[in-house]
Motif scaffolding. Structure first.
Motif, PDB file in Angstrom:
ATOM      1  N   VAL A  83     -24.406  44.507 -12.194  1.00 19.23           N
ATOM      2  CA  VAL A  83     -23.496  45.216 -13.107  1.00 19.23           C
ATOM      3  C   VAL A  83     -23.571  46.729 -12.937  1.00 19.23           C
ATOM      4  CG1 VAL A  83     -22.963  43.668 -15.027  1.00 19.23           C
ATOM      5  CG2 VAL A  83     -25.137  44.849 -15.014  1.00 19.23           C
ATOM      6  N   ASP A  84     -24.689  47.228 -12.405  1.00 23.89           N
ATOM      7  CA  ASP A  84     -24.789  48.683 -12.173  1.00 23.89           C
ATOM      8  C   ASP A  84     -23.683  49.164 -11.245  1.00 23.89           C
ATOM      9  OD1 ASP A  84     -26.259  48.995  -9.214  1.00 23.89           O
ATOM     10  OD2 ASP A  84     -26.690  47.127 -10.214  1.00 23.89           O
ATOM     11  N   LEU A  85     -23.224  48.294 -10.326  1.00 26.62           N
ATOM     12  CA  LEU A  85     -22.195  48.714  -9.360  1.00 26.62           C
ATOM     13  C   LEU A  85     -20.860  48.992 -10.036  1.00 26.62           C
ATOM     14  CD1 LEU A  85     -22.751  46.301  -6.325  1.00 26.62           C
ATOM     15  CD2 LEU A  85     -23.335  48.727  -6.472  1.00 26.62           C
ATOM     16  N   VAL A  86     -20.537  48.264 -11.083  1.00 19.81           N
ATOM     17  CA  VAL A  86     -19.227  48.458 -11.725  1.00 19.81           C
ATOM     18  C   VAL A  86     -19.253  49.565 -12.766  1.00 19.81           C
ATOM     19  CG1 VAL A  86     -18.407  46.125 -11.245  1.00 19.81           C
ATOM     20  CG2 VAL A  86     -19.556  46.563 -13.400  1.00 19.81           C
ATOM     21  N   LEU A 106     -26.215  28.972 -20.615  1.00 26.34           N
ATOM     22  CA  LEU A 106     -26.382  30.290 -21.231  1.00 26.34           C
ATOM     23  C   LEU A 106     -25.733  31.286 -20.276  1.00 26.34           C
ATOM     24  CD1 LEU A 106     -30.178  29.881 -22.042  1.00 26.34           C
ATOM     25  CD2 LEU A 106     -28.329  29.927 -23.736  1.00 26.34           C
ATOM     26  N   PHE A 107     -25.465  32.488 -20.757  1.00 32.82           N
ATOM     27  CA  PHE A 107     -24.813  33.467 -19.884  1.00 32.82           C
ATOM     28  C   PHE A 107     -25.290  34.878 -20.188  1.00 32.82           C
ATOM     29  CE2 PHE A 107     -21.257  36.580 -19.605  1.00 32.82           C
ATOM     30  CZ  PHE A 107     -21.253  36.705 -18.217  1.00 32.82           C
ATOM     31  N   THR A 108     -25.473  35.657 -19.130  1.00 36.36           N
ATOM     32  CA  THR A 108     -25.739  37.072 -19.308  1.00 36.36           C
ATOM     33  C   THR A 108     -25.322  37.825 -18.047  1.00 36.36           C
ATOM     34  OG1 THR A 108     -27.378  38.693 -20.050  1.00 36.36           O
ATOM     35  CG2 THR A 108     -28.126  37.144 -18.387  1.00 36.36           C
ATOM     36  N   GLU A 109     -25.155  39.128 -18.181  1.00 34.00           N
ATOM     37  CA  GLU A 109     -24.986  39.968 -17.001  1.00 34.00           C
ATOM     38  C   GLU A 109     -26.258  40.789 -16.856  1.00 34.00           C
ATOM     39  OE1 GLU A 109     -20.171  40.291 -16.608  1.00 34.00           O
ATOM     40  OE2 GLU A 109     -21.195  41.988 -17.534  1.00 34.00           O
ATOM     41  N   ALA A 110     -26.540  41.207 -15.629  1.00 36.92           N
ATOM     42  CA  ALA A 110     -27.821  41.872 -15.381  1.00 36.92           C
ATOM     43  C   ALA A 110     -27.713  42.786 -14.167  1.00 36.92           C
ATOM     44  CB  ALA A 110     -28.902  40.816 -15.128  1.00 36.92           C
ATOM     45  N   SER A 111     -28.746  43.575 -13.984  1.00 35.08           N
ATOM     46  CA  SER A 111     -28.851  44.384 -12.774  1.00 35.08           C
ATOM     47  C   SER A 111     -30.306  44.422 -12.330  1.00 35.08           C
ATOM     48  CB  SER A 111     -28.375  45.818 -13.054  1.00 35.08           C
ATOM     49  OG  SER A 111     -28.804  46.673 -12.004  1.00 35.08           O
ATOM     50  N   ALA A 112     -30.550  43.871 -11.151  1.00 32.37           N
ATOM     51  CA  ALA A 112     -31.907  43.949 -10.592  1.00 32.37           C
ATOM     52  C   ALA A 112     -32.223  45.404 -10.269  1.00 32.37           C
ATOM     53  CB  ALA A 112     -32.011  43.089  -9.336  1.00 32.37           C
ATOM     54  N   ARG A 113     -31.182  46.165  -9.981  1.00 31.33           N
ATOM     55  CA  ARG A 113     -31.402  47.564  -9.628  1.00 31.33           C
ATOM     56  C   ARG A 113     -31.893  48.386 -10.828  1.00 31.33           C
ATOM     57  NH1 ARG A 113     -28.077  51.879  -6.120  1.00 31.33           N
ATOM     58  NH2 ARG A 113     -28.900  53.678  -7.174  1.00 31.33           N
ATOM     59  N   SER A 114     -31.187  48.272 -11.958  1.00 32.32           N
ATOM     60  CA  SER A 114     -31.588  49.073 -13.128  1.00 32.32           C
ATOM     61  C   SER A 114     -32.620  48.339 -13.987  1.00 32.32           C
ATOM     62  CB  SER A 114     -30.364  49.397 -13.993  1.00 32.32           C
ATOM     63  OG  SER A 114     -29.930  48.221 -14.657  1.00 32.32           O
ATOM     64  N   GLY A 115     -32.667  47.026 -13.851  1.00 35.14           N
ATOM     65  CA  GLY A 115     -33.565  46.218 -14.682  1.00 35.14           C
ATOM     66  C   GLY A 115     -32.870  45.667 -15.911  1.00 35.14           C
ATOM     67  N   GLU A 116     -31.654  46.150 -16.162  1.00 32.02           N
ATOM     68  CA  GLU A 116     -30.900  45.707 -17.347  1.00 32.02           C
ATOM     69  C   GLU A 116     -30.730  44.184 -17.364  1.00 32.02           C
ATOM     70  OE1 GLU A 116     -26.959  47.449 -17.408  1.00 32.02           O
ATOM     71  OE2 GLU A 116     -26.248  46.011 -18.898  1.00 32.02           O
ATOM     72  N   GLY A 117     -31.100  43.588 -18.490  1.00 33.66           N
ATOM     73  CA  GLY A 117     -30.837  42.163 -18.696  1.00 33.66           C
ATOM     74  C   GLY A 117     -31.712  41.188 -17.916  1.00 33.66           C
TER      75      GLY A 117
END
Ligand code: GDP
Length: 185
Positions: free
Chosen positions: A127-130, A158-169
């Motif tokens: 998600v960091d890319l968008v 279940l559902f979530t969005e995440a970013s391995a780059r930022s760590g979000e989620g």
């Protein structure tokens, strides 16, 4: 008596197309870091991490997470990979419609080979890319959040969005799936 180091040990698996960020999510969870240019031939196979589930009595869970380590393109994922898995992350890249469309196939594979009660969370990674940021130009999102959310609802995921780059989620994804697993115990 001393309190135990953990209350439960759960096996988790991470599936999805090549390059959606499965190894990166695992490295983020276990090592709190991000590799911009990981060696694609050296996928991370395994990582272990203690997580604490929120609640009146903190429950400590030892997650043992397996990644496909680059074998997904050879379709050589074996039954032993799925055997005993309590939780599963079905990962796609929010900038790749194709990776989202593949989730159906991965889910069918999980349903065919894993235990019937496995808890699955659909994870829209990168998600960091968008959102741009850190000097990056925002990239176009290929999978609207609502589309993925609707798919997850229909399939009982279940559902979530995440970013391995930022760590979000990232840790949250594992925590939510573990909570669902233990809710069934
Ligand atoms: P895998 O093949 O699914 O295990 O994917 P990798 O973890 O090897 O990641 C593939 C590529 O995407 C690598 O270049 C990673 O650095 C990159 N990547 C993974 N997760 C993210 C993320 O959350 N954001 C961004 N911007 N890139 C990511």
């Amino acid at each position: 008596m001393a309190s135990p180091a953990w209350h439960y040990v759960l096996k988790f698996i991470i599936t999805g197309d090549a390059a959606v960020g499965k190894s990166s999510l695992l490295v983020r969870l276990t090592d709190q870091r991000f590799l911009a240019n990981p060696d694609p031939t050296l996928g991370v196979e395994f990582g272990s991490k203690l997580i604490t589930l929120p609640g009146p009595e903190a429950t400590i869970v030892k997650l043992q997470c397996w990644d496909t380590a680059g074998t997904e393109s050879f379709r050589s994922i074996t039954r032993s990979y799925y055997r005993g898995a309590a939780g599963c992350l079905l990962v796609y890249d929010v900038t790749s419609r194709r990776s989202f469309d593949s989730v159906r196939t991965w889910l069918a594979d999980v349903r065919a080979h894993a235990d019937a009660h496995v808890s699955c969370i659909l994870v829209g990674n990168k998600v960091d890319l968008v959102s741009g940021g850190e000097g990056q130009e925002p990239r176009e999102r290929a999978v609207p959040t609502e589309v993925a959310e609707q798919f997850a609802k229909e399939e009982g995921l279940l559902f979530t969005e995440a970013s391995a780059r930022s760590g979000e989620g990232v840790e949250e994804a594992f925590v939510r799936a573990a909570q669902e697993v233990l809710g069934k115990v």
